[in-house]
Design a protein around this motif. Structure first.
Motif, PDB file in Angstrom:
ATOM      1  N   ASP A 146      45.699  -9.478  47.508  1.00  0.00           N
ATOM      2  CA  ASP A 146      44.762  -8.385  47.734  1.00  0.00           C
ATOM      3  C   ASP A 146      43.577  -8.484  46.784  1.00  0.00           C
ATOM      4  OD1 ASP A 146      43.942  -5.805  48.858  1.00  0.00           O
ATOM      5  OD2 ASP A 146      44.462  -5.012  46.877  1.00  0.00           O
ATOM      6  N   ARG A 174      38.021  -7.705  53.239  1.00  0.00           N
ATOM      7  CA  ARG A 174      38.764  -6.449  53.278  1.00  0.00           C
ATOM      8  C   ARG A 174      40.031  -6.575  52.453  1.00  0.00           C
ATOM      9  NH1 ARG A 174      37.495  -2.946  57.451  1.00  0.00           N
ATOM     10  NH2 ARG A 174      36.107  -3.805  59.011  1.00  0.00           N
ATOM     11  N   ASN A 175      40.485  -5.443  51.941  1.00  0.00           N
ATOM     12  CA  ASN A 175      41.736  -5.515  51.199  1.00  0.00           C
ATOM     13  C   ASN A 175      42.894  -5.799  52.151  1.00  0.00           C
ATOM     14  OD1 ASN A 175      42.414  -3.050  52.339  1.00  0.00           O
ATOM     15  ND2 ASN A 175      41.846  -1.885  50.526  1.00  0.00           N
ATOM     16  N   PHE A 198      45.707  -4.329  52.883  1.00  0.00           N
ATOM     17  CA  PHE A 198      46.211  -3.235  53.716  1.00  0.00           C
ATOM     18  C   PHE A 198      45.346  -3.076  54.960  1.00  0.00           C
ATOM     19  CE2 PHE A 198      46.079   1.248  54.911  1.00  0.00           C
ATOM     20  CZ  PHE A 198      47.405   1.431  55.265  1.00  0.00           C
ATOM     21  N   ARG A 199      44.031  -3.051  54.779  1.00  0.00           N
ATOM     22  CA  ARG A 199      43.141  -2.888  55.932  1.00  0.00           C
ATOM     23  C   ARG A 199      43.169  -4.109  56.834  1.00  0.00           C
ATOM     24  NH1 ARG A 199      37.791   0.413  55.034  1.00  0.00           N
ATOM     25  NH2 ARG A 199      37.646  -0.380  57.156  1.00  0.00           N
ATOM     26  N   THR A 231      46.262  -3.850  59.080  1.00  0.00           N
ATOM     27  CA  THR A 231      46.314  -2.748  60.032  1.00  0.00           C
ATOM     28  C   THR A 231      45.263  -2.857  61.120  1.00  0.00           C
ATOM     29  OG1 THR A 231      44.919  -1.397  58.596  1.00  0.00           O
ATOM     30  CG2 THR A 231      47.305  -1.145  58.377  1.00  0.00           C
ATOM     31  N   ARG A 232      44.444  -3.874  61.086  1.00  0.00           N
ATOM     32  CA  ARG A 232      43.451  -4.047  62.165  1.00  0.00           C
ATOM     33  C   ARG A 232      44.149  -4.388  63.453  1.00  0.00           C
ATOM     34  NH1 ARG A 232      37.898  -4.752  60.831  1.00  0.00           N
ATOM     35  NH2 ARG A 232      37.750  -5.617  62.899  1.00  0.00           N
TER      36      ARG A 232
END
Length: 66
Positions: free
Chosen positions: A44, A53-54, A56-57, A60-61
């Protein structure tokens, strides 16, 4: 300049011979096991440092960027 060129050619030839001798043993030129990317925290922070993007993002895309 002739002596320096001769010395460079000898060093280059010695390097080629050393690589060839090691390749016959197979130890120096064998591929290493792939390294994992590290834990999620490390991945990360590396992503954020290069402007992505980190993690997590990114996970979740719903679809890939086009």
């Amino acid at each position: 300049m002739g002596r320096k060129a001769d010395r460079g050619a000898k060093l280059r030839a010695a390097a080629v011979v050393a690589v060839l001798l090691e390749s016959f043993e197979g130890e120096a030129l064998s591929p290493s096991a792939p390294r994992d990317g590290g834990d999620a925290w490390s991945r990360d922070h590396r992503r954020v440092l290069i402007g992505r993007r980190n993690l997590f993002r990114a996970r979740t895309r719903r679809s890939t960027p086009r």
